[in-house]
Design a protein around this motif. Structure first.
Motif: not given
Length: 768
Positions: A380-383, A401-404, A418-423, A438-441
């Motif tokens: 999953t996306p990480n911080v 971040g985004n899912a690798t 849903l939560y990648s590249s987001s605040v 989300q800053t990048v979809h």
């Protein structure tokens, strides 16, 4: 003739790609000029002169009178012109041609000398159009630098005014200490990226290998050290430790299972993240592990994570202390394979180390422990960067971040996207999502949010304030949001973006462009933007560029060669920003590095790792990927300077106030050869800034070996000090509680592009 031959061959290649005709035409004329000069014909020199004049006209037509692009086109030709002009007496006995040759040589020499002198002054500077308010007087006492970003909001601001723009030029080294641990790196190994903490009369430093050292703030004498660091195959670094004081901490969450902490044991402690995924609590007085925290002072962060291969999950950024909680995310190795360790964010009791809550981006039903034996949701996306905390709203702000892997996302789930590249704003007591932006979809570019979200109350004309959170991104965009609701405070619009055609991938039709805030270093490139130290490597950069697909920031990866600009380093990176609340100016440093990439079918992938450049395997997907920096054959960026800047943005008006290039080529250069020249072209920056109430900005994260100070109202460089090696550390400042002396401290372990390494901790102060 040799130059003409190079131009002719390269120019023909460029035309075949649809590029400029200049190089082919100039190459043919240069060949003719060379042949005629060899034959002793003065007309050969005249042909060269006409070629130079035509080059001037072409250069101005392409780039106007912009300094560095013109230098790339004209300087080498001018030097060649001097040689040709001085050769005219060997080609003719006629008086007039000789005088023309001599006059041309004198004019060209003058032009070359004037250009060389002018090159040592900054170019492309944006000056402020209005005068900022005078610095306000600092309060009598200023808080300690007790968090990575100075405070939990990440301001990187110190309310100190002893060191000012008027006296900063008298700063001198007060003391130097050595950690005894020199980081060794080839780009993916150990790097010093530390911002120290100051608690009372202690300065707390962590090394790339996880050793924590306490120094006396006035002398640099070592108080204690704790060598608790672990070992991993790569990516050893410690950006900072976190501080907790049980006597002053607010209590935002209950201890699980009715545990009653013993607050008499080490009430003041620092939390150390390690590269082998441990969280360690140390008594700030002795440096010993806090026995009542976790298991003998240690919480094993691999618990609940399922399989964790060495180097696949680690802590590189500072934990966040929020009230009585210590909150951690984690770096997950990029681009090795799918199903890597979870991106879960967990909150532990800062007193006992007990797990209080967990946020699993892949499963909202998880509130604490994993729901099955396999652990939290994998991949999953990480911080991985620093988080922020608003105690009044009770919210914690996460940069995700985004899912690798990064460059193929056909395998990602709806929850991954849903939560990648987001605040993401979480309730500090429960870990539940309050809002996210989300800053990048469906991120295909590794455009994760690398910087700490910074919390700031923007003053309004009516005397009220608006609670804001601002984040900078690798895309070169700045997102300004209401931190209570996540609603934009500056215009953000969904704009159509290029679509890819790789089978099995999906593409977002639009992306959120932050048009209400300044864009920094992310303009779509054209062939005319190509640059080089000489016209020869500029030609090669043009050939590279015309051989790639480039459609702006969101150029999707494909099986063909594509140019991503900014690349995966940015834009802006983990250093975040600093904010001066006396002016509401925010200071942003950036790097402008492109990334050339393409996907590789699985059966053609050979070797590779998920670290740095080259082939990355992306196992579990149909494709590996090739990543290469967009550089000329001489190893310099292919687009025109600057390659890194420092920018002031007014958070009240959203306007760009000033911008200056940062860094010189003194300690780097073509083919890795140091030029030794302080040419301020503006180099990529990697590291934080520091703002002070007296009106100063400090930065050290450049590719040359300097700590610099700028006037925060104008952008003028007012001081710099030579460092023994480069630095990617964050400068910080404080006033000694014992002597009242203000210090500026920087760690210097080496800059990424340089082989020079060190173990320095250097404190500067005004003469005592």
């Amino acid at each position: 003739m040799a130059a003409g031959l190079f131009f002719t061959i390269g120019g023909g290649w460029l035309i075949g790609l649809g590029g400029s005709w200049y190089f082919l035409i100039a190459g043919l004329v240069l060949i003719a000029s060379g042949v005629l000069i060899i034959c002793g014909q003065a007309i050969g020199a005249a042909l060269f002169g006409l070629t130079f004049i035509a080059t001037v006209v072409w250069g101005v037509w392409e780039v106007g009178f912009t300094f560095w692009p013109l230098v790339s086109r004209l300087f080498a030709m001018a030097v060649g012109g001097i040689v040709v002009a001085l050769s005219v007496p060997l080609l003719t006995r006629a008086r007039t041609p000789r005088l023309i040759g001599l006059g041309s040589a004198v004019a060209l020499v003058a032009g070359v000398v004037i250009t060389a002198i002018s090159a040592f002054s900054p170019k492309g500077v944006i000056h402020p159009t209005e005068t900022a308010a005078a610095p306000q007087a600092a309060p009598a006492t200023a808080p300690d630098w007790s968090a990575w970003g100075a405070n939990d909001q990440g301001h990187r601001f110190a309310a100190l005014d002893d060191i000012t723009p008027a006296n900063v030029n008298t700063l001198e080294v007060a003391w130097t200490a050595h950690t005894g641990e020199t980081p060794q790196s080839t780009g993916s190994g150990a790097e010093d990226q530390n911002t120290p903490l100051q608690i009372g009369n202690q300065l707390i430093v962590c090394t790339a290998y996880g050793t924590v050292i306490s120094y006396n703030v006035d002398t640099g004498a070592e108080n204690w050290r704790n060598e608790s660091g672990g070992t991993v195959p790569a990516w050893q670094r410690c950006r900072g430790v976190a501080y907790f004081d049980a006597a002053t901490a607010s209590f935002v969450a209950d201890e699980p299972d009715g545990i009653t902490p013993d607050r008499t044991v080490s009430p003041q402690r620092v939390f150390v993240p390690t590269v082998d995924a441990r969280l360690i609590a140390l008594d700030i007085t002795t440096g010993e592990r806090v026995a009542t925290f976790g298991e003998d002072g240690v919480v094993d962060l691999k618990i609940g994570m399922g399989e964790v291969k060495p180097g696949y999950y680690q802590q590189t950024s500072t934990p966040l202390v929020a009230g009585n909680l210590v909150i951690v995310g984690g770096r997950v190795a990029d681009n090795n394979e799918t199903g890597e360790p979870p991106g879960v964010v967990r909150a532990f009791s800062a007193e006992t180390g007990a797990l209080v809550w967990a946020w699993d981006p892949g499963n909202p039903a998880v509130t604490r422990e994993p729901l099955d034996e396999g652990g939290y949701t994998r991949g999953t996306p990480n911080v991985w960067s620093a988080m922020s905390f608003d105690p009044d709203l009770g919210l914690v702000y996460l940069p995700t971040g985004n899912a690798t892997p990064d460059f193929w996302a056909g395998e990602r789930t709806e929850m991954d996207d849903l939560y990648s590249s987001s605040v993401v704003a979480l309730n500090v007591s429960t870990g539940r999502v309050q809002w996210h932006f989300q800053t990048v979809h469906h991120d295909l570019w590794d455009f994760d949010i690398p910087a700490q979200p910074v919390l700031y109350d923007i003053p309004n004309a009516d005397g009220t304030t608006t609670p804001a959170v601002v984040t900078v991104s690798k895309t070169g965009m700045i997102y300004l949001l209401n931190r209570a609701t996540g609603e934009p405070l500056a215009d953000i619009v969904e704009q159509p973006v290029p679509q890819g055609n790789v089978e099995g991938e999906r593409y977002s039709p639009t992306q959120p462009y932050s048009i209400g805030m300044p864009m920094i270093g992310n303009a779509t490139l054209t062939e005319a933007d190509m640059w080089g130290a000489t016209p020869f490597d500029q030609l090669m950069c043009r050939i590279q560029f015309k051989g790639m697909r480039h459609e702006g920031i969101f150029t999707p990866p494909g099986l063909d060669h594509a140019l991503q600009m900014p690349g995966s380093l940015g834009g802006m990176n983990w250093g975040s920003v600093s904010i001066d609340p006396t002016t509401s100016y925010m200071y942003v440093n950036d790097m402008r590095l492109g990334l050339a990439n393409y996907l590789i079918p699985r059966d053609q992938v050979q070797g590779g790792s998920g670290i740095e450049m080259g082939v990355v395997p992306q196992l579990g997907t149909p494709f590996g990927a090739m990543r290469e920096r967009f550089l000329s054959p001489l190893g310099v960026p292919c687009q025109a300077p600057p390659f890194g800047t420092l920018t002031a943005v007014d958070l009240k008006t959203h306007a760009l106030v000033w911008q200056v290039p940062v860094g010189t080529v003194q300690d780097t250069g073509p083919m890795g050869i140091r030029m030794g020249l302080q040419l301020p072209v503006g180099m990529p920056t990697l590291g934080p800034t520091l703002a002070t109430q007296s009106g100063l900005i400090f930065i050290a994260g450049t590719q040359d070996f300097y700590l610099r100070a700028y006037d925060s109202r104008t952008g003028a460089e007012v001081w710099k000090a030579r460092l023994p090696v480069g630095s990617q550390g964050g400068p910080m400042t404080f006033r000694s509680p014992d002597t009242g002396r203000q210090y500026v401290v920087i760690t210097a372990g080496g800059a990424r592009q340089s082989p020079d390494r060190g173990d320095y901790v250097i404190a500067y102060a005004l003469p005592s």
